[in-house]
Design an enzyme around this catalytic site. Sequence first.
Site, PDB file in Angstrom:
ATOM      1  N   LYS A   1      -8.896   2.464  -2.463  1.00 16.94           N
ATOM      2  CA  LYS A   1      -9.626   1.895  -1.457  1.00 16.94           C
ATOM      3  C   LYS A   1     -10.727   2.277  -0.915  1.00 16.94           C
ATOM      4  O   LYS A   1     -11.086   3.642  -0.841  1.00 16.94           O
ATOM      5  CB  LYS A   1      -8.197   2.483  -0.005  1.00 16.94           C
ATOM      6  CG  LYS A   1      -8.482   1.763   1.055  1.00 16.94           C
ATOM      7  CD  LYS A   1      -7.220   2.071   2.245  1.00 16.94           C
ATOM      8  CE  LYS A   1      -7.215   1.490   3.286  1.00 16.94           C
ATOM      9  NZ  LYS A   1      -6.203   1.686   4.164  1.00 16.94           N
TER      10      LYS A   1
ATOM     11  N   CYS B   1      -5.635  -2.844   1.904  1.00 17.72           N
ATOM     12  CA  CYS B   1      -5.572  -3.051   3.537  1.00 17.72           C
ATOM     13  C   CYS B   1      -7.003  -3.259   4.082  1.00 17.72           C
ATOM     14  O   CYS B   1      -7.358  -4.134   4.035  1.00 17.72           O
ATOM     15  CB  CYS B   1      -4.725  -1.901   4.125  1.00 17.72           C
ATOM     16  SG  CYS B   1      -4.018  -2.288   5.846  1.00 17.72           S
TER      17      CYS B   1
ATOM     18  N   GLU C   1       0.699  -1.120  -0.021  1.00 17.03           N
ATOM     19  CA  GLU C   1       0.012   0.003   0.069  1.00 17.03           C
ATOM     20  C   GLU C   1       1.040   1.306   0.098  1.00 17.03           C
ATOM     21  O   GLU C   1       1.781   1.507   0.731  1.00 17.03           O
ATOM     22  CB  GLU C   1      -1.031   0.128   1.109  1.00 17.03           C
ATOM     23  CG  GLU C   1      -1.945   1.359   1.455  1.00 17.03           C
ATOM     24  CD  GLU C   1      -2.825   1.096   2.756  1.00 17.03           C
ATOM     25  OE1 GLU C   1      -3.688   1.768   2.827  1.00 17.03           O
ATOM     26  OE2 GLU C   1      -2.288   0.127   3.641  1.00 17.03           O
TER      27      GLU C   1
END
Length: 540
Positions: free
Chosen positions: A109, A145, A41
């Site tokens: 994300k 994540c 990430e």
Amino acid sequence: MKIGILQLNPWINDIEGNALKIEQGAKEAFAKGAQIVITSELALLGYPPRDLLLRKQVLNRCVKSARRLAENLRLLGPVILGCPWVENLKVFNAALFLEDGQIKTWIGKTLLPNYDVFDEQRYFTAFTKDKVVENKWGKLGITICEDIWNDKEFWQRAFYPEDPVAGLANAQVNVLINLSASPFTVGKQEVRQKMLAYLSKKYSFPVVYVNQVGANDDLIFPGRSMVFNANGEMIYRASSFKEEIAVIDIYTKTDFPEKGKIPREEDIFRALVLGVSDYVRKCGFNKVVIGLSGGIDSSLTAVIAVEALGPKNVLGVLMPSCFTSKESNEDALQLAKTLGINTYVLPIEDIRQSFVNTLHPIFRGLPEDVTEENIQSRIRGNLLMAISNKLGALLLTTGNKSELAVGYCTIYGDMSGGLAVIADVPKTMVYKVCKWLNREVEIIPSRVLVKPPSAELRPNQKDEDNLPPYEILDKILEFIVEKNMEPEEIIKLGYEEAVVQKIYRMVRIAEFKRKQAPPGLKVTDRAFGTGWRMPIAAKI
């Protein structure tokens, strides 16, 4: 399908340096047969970049660097790159799909954590579009994540309204890919591993999890990237606390050897070693100075520093007063000899007496108390900071979490320094880590592990003169700090009311000290760092 995993240690805001490292890693992975390469990430910028994300120049540099990276890798294969992305004046925590010399597409994300050390809603916009990339290998489900941490069956509750993994399963992706920068906390690896195995087995697709490694400020990232096949079997786990480049065929059956569980003491020690090494290096230092007292905290800090930087880059300074025992001096010198570090002995008794004499006109007639004790600590802090300034060596503080929690430390004294190495390690765990270190060969003098802990700031002083035994104190502190429990709840568990109330008050009134403490390396679920946001001027 062979996937290249780049478990790398980025330096925040070294965009060009990180890009070069990614490029070299990708070339190595493709040379080993990778068909697609994945980073962690925000690998190009480094995680967590915090308010750097508010600077347009930083974001522009990231995009330009990503385009150069795509061009440099155009003849090798596709890369999924962690990088911030700006669209319609909104910033996204994104995964860029680099192929054929260009940024083909990007996916953001969706779940933006806003708890503990995370503050992503401050910077990013949640991505709500399709999270699938289709290519010759089928459908790739791209997550970042937190996107994978919301399975309501695994957690027995939903933390967010949306579950990106379930959405990707409905889209019938062939593989789930996750770019992560998940920090280390002791015990988290077991949970993370079980969760990933659960997801791969539940949805019958391989899971590729690529995690950042290295330390940035107070956060330590363990690496431990993993791959699970469609049966929920782990077929790869990367090394802990170091960089690694690997190529994994995600459709193989498991032949991954089962490894024994890592002792918590070892996990904490290795994490702190990486934390010190990276903090010192990334802040531009190459050596450190430590005040050696002959106590267990400074002993552990010295061992960590030597493991991280080598003995020639660690200086120990002994500063005995008239209250320092002969045994403490002996233990400190013995430790230094075992570790092979240079030491200086700077007696402070004359300086202490000078302070007392100078203050006598104001203090005349007043009894001695903690004021005189703090003078000694502040003398030591001044001497250590002077050495730090003159030698260009970072001063490491040696206080533990138990002391920091209740304010059993001196502001501008033993709290002076650039990095608090064990500030998130409770005193009882300090003893456990030291015993683990001594399991085969005595590194820390055995007497240090058995003598009653003392600040040695007055005659015959013991920590238990002011505090309950650390076994009790640390348990109460765990309830207060990590579980957010009120005194009444703790008392109901069988702890003495007067002790609980005293400790709770000490934690609250020490807040002003903690706000002025150096950054401390995080190893527990809740540390006194970026994830601790208590007010100072609040009614107790």
